[in-house]
Design an enzyme around this catalytic site. Structure first.
Site, PDB file in Angstrom:
ATOM      1  N   ASP A 181       0.817  -1.218   0.000  1.00  0.00           N
ATOM      2  CA  ASP A 181       0.000   0.000   0.000  1.00  0.00           C
ATOM      3  C   ASP A 181       0.851   1.268   0.000  1.00  0.00           C
ATOM      4  OD1 ASP A 181      -2.114  -1.833   0.327  1.00  0.00           O
ATOM      5  OD2 ASP A 181      -2.035  -1.654   2.505  1.00  0.00           O
ATOM      6  N   GLU A 232     -11.498   0.975  -3.851  1.00  0.00           N
ATOM      7  CA  GLU A 232     -10.792   1.419  -2.650  1.00  0.00           C
ATOM      8  C   GLU A 232      -9.531   2.180  -3.061  1.00  0.00           C
ATOM      9  OE1 GLU A 232     -10.114  -2.268  -0.631  1.00  0.00           O
ATOM     10  OE2 GLU A 232      -8.916  -3.102  -2.239  1.00  0.00           O
TER      11      GLU A 232
END
Length: 484
Positions: free
Chosen positions: A16, A185
């Protein structure tokens, strides 16, 4: 685009990624979930070679991660710079939710968390600066509409940088690139070419992971998907798969790059940070992998001090280790599997193939005292080569996979990792290395995190005054031809 190949720019458990640039300097953060210190911060001048600066959450007084379950805790941070200050937003899952920490220097110290309103995960910040911007700041995040169906939406509110809080009405920007889209997302907003670009991940973080893009004339929407979504399609097979969760950055020369996560299949290394070159076609970002061969530097740590690469499970309220004369771990009642913070120090496995070794000087003073080498995915899933009162024991959770008596005195412990083939070995004082057992370690396959390697000690629920002494810890990489 062609399939990703080459090495990650940040190997091992580095998922991420988010990046920002200040002048000629790039700063990057990644998720850290239940591990402390939280939210590692890196610096680079070329986006390929990165140096660890520290962590945004490195003081127990900032945030308590103790008791967080596997792959919970700190999700998907975003780092941005505005008006001389770094802002880092993140989500503490199973806790109060979104927060922001700030710092004038990315090496720290960072502030205590300022908690922000709103549901969801994967927060981001957008500062609408520049000649075409209106100077406002915005907070975006994803939230779940239907967990079973994977239905989510991207929402946004104004962010007040000086006050570290949200204000004004809420806007729903996006619910996916197509009807039935799953797990929209990782939103990031940018102003490019006079319009606003919304970049999101889609499909979940497994085989269908992808990147999609949408554009709008106004920051509050409506957003329309660019032609040809996804702009980074799912990669189910190849040297690098599951690519997604991208964040864009513009170089000082005006061109664009993206950092994103990817997975090298066939090992438990986990989600890593890769780099892509980004060009533009009719307002649509086009991703091309930056192929390079990363350096594989061996690690020899004699623990003159504890470097920032070592992690603990949860937040240690008191230090259970000392350094200077090697590493000494205090035997404490806490143990792996208890949602506590045991005497465990680990660092990410950075390559699918590696050799790990350490020396242990430890004599159990009670039947339950144990210490040794740890291969850890999470609190519930690990392999431990431990010295016990009865000799060496190779354990997977409560199960003993192999054992051997060893004489008193120092013992070297090691593991040769080749993908999912883990061969544990030992060498008694003055003796040669001997293999103990080879384990099929596919059960270590991670989803969100990655395997970490290190040392562990416990007194198994009983008080103890003992210590386990590790004079050194080595991590080396075999010749690539040997690994192929």
């Amino acid at each position: 685009m062609s399939a990703f190949s080459g090495d990650p720019v940040l190997p091992g458990f580095r998922p991420d990624p988010s990046v920002c640039r200040v002048g000629a300097d790039y700063y990057l953060v990644t998720s850290s979930f239940e591990w402390f210190p939280g939210l590692p911060v890196f610096h680079s001048r070329d986006l390929v070679n990165w140096r660890r600066l520290g962590s945004a959450l490195d003081r127990p007084s900032q945030l308590d991660l103790t008791g967080r379950g596997p792959s919970r805790g700190l999700f998907a941070p975003t780092i941005r710079h505005h008006d001389g200050l770094f802002h880092l937003v993140c989500t503490l899952m199973d806790g109060p939710g979104h927060f922001v920490v700030t710092a004038t220097d990315p090496a720290g110290p960072w502030s205590r968390p300022h908690w922000l309103e709103g549901e969801g995960f994967d927060p981001s910040l957008f500062f609408d600066d520049g000649p075409d911007g209106d100077g406002r700041a915005w907070f975006t995040a994803a939230r779940v509409l239907d967990e079973a169906a994977g239905r989510t939406e991207i929402w946004m509110r104004a962010y007040l940088p000086r006050e570290r809080r949200l204000t004004g009405p809420e806007y729903v920007l996006w619910r996916g690139s197509r009807p039935g889209a799953r797990w929209s997302e990782a939103p990031h907003l940018y102003r490019i070419g006079g319009t606003y670009l919304l970049l999101t991940a889609e499909g979940g973080t497994e085989a269908e992971h992808s990147v999609v893009a949408a554009r709008s004339e106004r920051v509050t929407g409506p957003y329309r998907g660019v032609p040809g979504n996804p702009v980074l399609p799912p990669v189910a097979e190849g040297p690098v798969t599951r690519t997604g969760h991208a964040d864009l950055v513009r170089t000082p020369y005006g061109d664009w790059r993206a950092v994103l996560l990817g997975v090298r299949p066939g090992s438990a290394v986990g989600r890593e940070t890769f780099l892509a070159r980004v060009t533009w076609s009719d307002g649509r970002p086009v991703f091309s992998p930056v192929v390079h061969t990363g350096l594989r530097r061996p690690v020899h740590d004699d623990f003159a001090s504890l470097s920032a690469d070592w992690n603990t499970l949860g937040t240690p309220r008191t230090r259970f280790w000392t350094t200077g004369d090697g590493l000494r771990l205090r035997l404490r009642p806490e143990r792996l599997g208890e949602r506590a913070t045991p005497s465990l120090l680990v660092r990410p496995q950075e390559q699918p193939d590696c050799d790990v070794s350490t020396e242990l000087r430890f004599t159990p003073a009670a039947p339950d005292e144990q210490a040794g080498l740890a291969v850890v995915r999470d609190d519930d899933t690990h392999l431990l080569l431990l010295r016990t009162a009865g000799g060496l024991a190779l354990r997977r959770g409560p199960d003993v996979l192999a054992g051997v008596p060893v004489p008193p005195g120092p013992v070297r412990l090691g593991v040769r990792i080749r993908g999912f083939r883990h061969t544990f070995a030992y060498a008694a004082h003055g003796g040669a290395w001997q293999d103990l057992a080879t384990v099929d370690a596919t059960f270590l396959t991670p989803l969100f995190t990655g395997v970490q390697l290190g040392v562990y000690a416990t007194s198994h629920g009983r008080p103890s005054t003992g210590h386990a002494h590790f004079p050194w810890f080595d991590l080396t990489y075999p010749d690539r031809r040997e690994s192929s």
